[in-house]
Design a protein around this motif. Structure first.
Motif, PDB file in Angstrom:
ATOM      1  N   GLU A   1       0.927  -1.307   0.009  1.00 34.34           N
ATOM      2  CA  GLU A   1       0.065  -0.027  -0.003  1.00 34.34           C
ATOM      3  C   GLU A   1       0.839   1.197   0.037  1.00 34.34           C
ATOM      4  OE1 GLU A   1      -3.515   1.650   2.698  1.00 34.34           O
ATOM      5  OE2 GLU A   1      -3.437  -0.397   2.431  1.00 34.34           O
ATOM      6  N   SER A   2       0.395   2.179  -0.519  1.00 38.12           N
ATOM      7  CA  SER A   2       1.269   3.565  -0.855  1.00 38.12           C
ATOM      8  C   SER A   2       1.341   4.379   0.121  1.00 38.12           C
ATOM      9  CB  SER A   2       1.011   4.200  -1.972  1.00 38.12           C
ATOM     10  OG  SER A   2      -0.592   4.921  -1.903  1.00 38.12           O
ATOM     11  N   ARG A   4      -0.954   6.412   0.713  1.00 40.96           N
ATOM     12  CA  ARG A   4      -1.722   7.730   0.349  1.00 40.96           C
ATOM     13  C   ARG A   4      -3.166   7.399   0.609  1.00 40.96           C
ATOM     14  NH1 ARG A   4       0.279   9.806  -5.183  1.00 40.96           N
ATOM     15  NH2 ARG A   4      -1.103  11.415  -4.659  1.00 40.96           N
ATOM     16  N   TYR A   5      -3.942   8.572   0.830  1.00 36.38           N
ATOM     17  CA  TYR A   5      -5.421   8.327   0.994  1.00 36.38           C
ATOM     18  C   TYR A   5      -5.933   7.733  -0.318  1.00 36.38           C
ATOM     19  CZ  TYR A   5     -10.372   9.903   1.452  1.00 36.38           C
ATOM     20  OH  TYR A   5     -11.550  10.179   1.511  1.00 36.38           O
ATOM     21  N   GLN A   6      -6.840   6.817  -0.331  1.00 36.51           N
ATOM     22  CA  GLN A   6      -7.426   6.399  -1.395  1.00 36.51           C
ATOM     23  C   GLN A   6      -8.990   6.411  -1.227  1.00 36.51           C
ATOM     24  OE1 GLN A   6      -5.954   4.969  -3.962  1.00 36.51           O
ATOM     25  NE2 GLN A   6      -3.907   5.996  -3.102  1.00 36.51           N
ATOM     26  N   ARG A   8     -12.952   6.059  -1.611  1.00 34.81           N
ATOM     27  CA  ARG A   8     -13.631   5.095  -2.059  1.00 34.81           C
ATOM     28  C   ARG A   8     -14.774   5.137  -2.831  1.00 34.81           C
ATOM     29  NH1 ARG A   8     -12.259   0.325   1.698  1.00 34.81           N
ATOM     30  NH2 ARG A   8     -10.624   1.226   2.895  1.00 34.81           N
ATOM     31  N   ARG A  13     -13.697  10.719  -4.545  1.00 36.27           N
ATOM     32  CA  ARG A  13     -12.466  10.849  -5.480  1.00 36.27           C
ATOM     33  C   ARG A  13     -12.547  12.227  -6.393  1.00 36.27           C
ATOM     34  NH1 ARG A  13     -13.736   5.655  -6.638  1.00 36.27           N
ATOM     35  NH2 ARG A  13     -14.359   5.938  -8.912  1.00 36.27           N
ATOM     36  N   GLN A  17      -9.885  15.488  -6.187  1.00 35.34           N
ATOM     37  CA  GLN A  17      -9.555  16.017  -7.374  1.00 35.34           C
ATOM     38  C   GLN A  17     -10.027  17.521  -7.532  1.00 35.34           C
ATOM     39  OE1 GLN A  17      -7.572  15.213 -10.074  1.00 35.34           O
ATOM     40  NE2 GLN A  17      -7.251  13.439  -8.779  1.00 35.34           N
TER      41      GLN A  17
END
Length: 75
Positions: A1-2, A4-6, A8, A13, A17
């Motif tokens: 896992e990176s 970073r906030y992902q 859902r 999302r 952006q």
């Protein structure tokens, strides 16, 4: 896992952006801000932060017709 906030959901999302666009615009990075707003609207066409951001960019460019169109995009 990176690490970073992902986000859902599509709305989350799109919000990420759109707020990325706000940060870029505040730094004077108009082209990347435009790209971030466009990405937000691809995900969620009703995202008002992205709509307003595109309208501001159009106004900054002196394009009042595009600004009016962006501000009155369907929500």
């Amino acid at each position: 896992e990176s690490g970073r906030y992902q986000p859902r959901s599509d709305q989350a999302r799109a919000a990420v952006q759109a707020w990325r666009g706000e940060a870029l615009l505040a730094k004077g990075q108009d082209a990347p801000a435009r790209d971030a707003y466009a990405a937000a609207l691809q995900i969620d066409p009703a995202n008002v932060v992205a709509q307003a951001g595109l309208a501001r960019l159009a106004l900054l460019a002196g394009d009042t017709a595009a600004a009016d169109g962006a501000a009155h995009a369907p929500a």
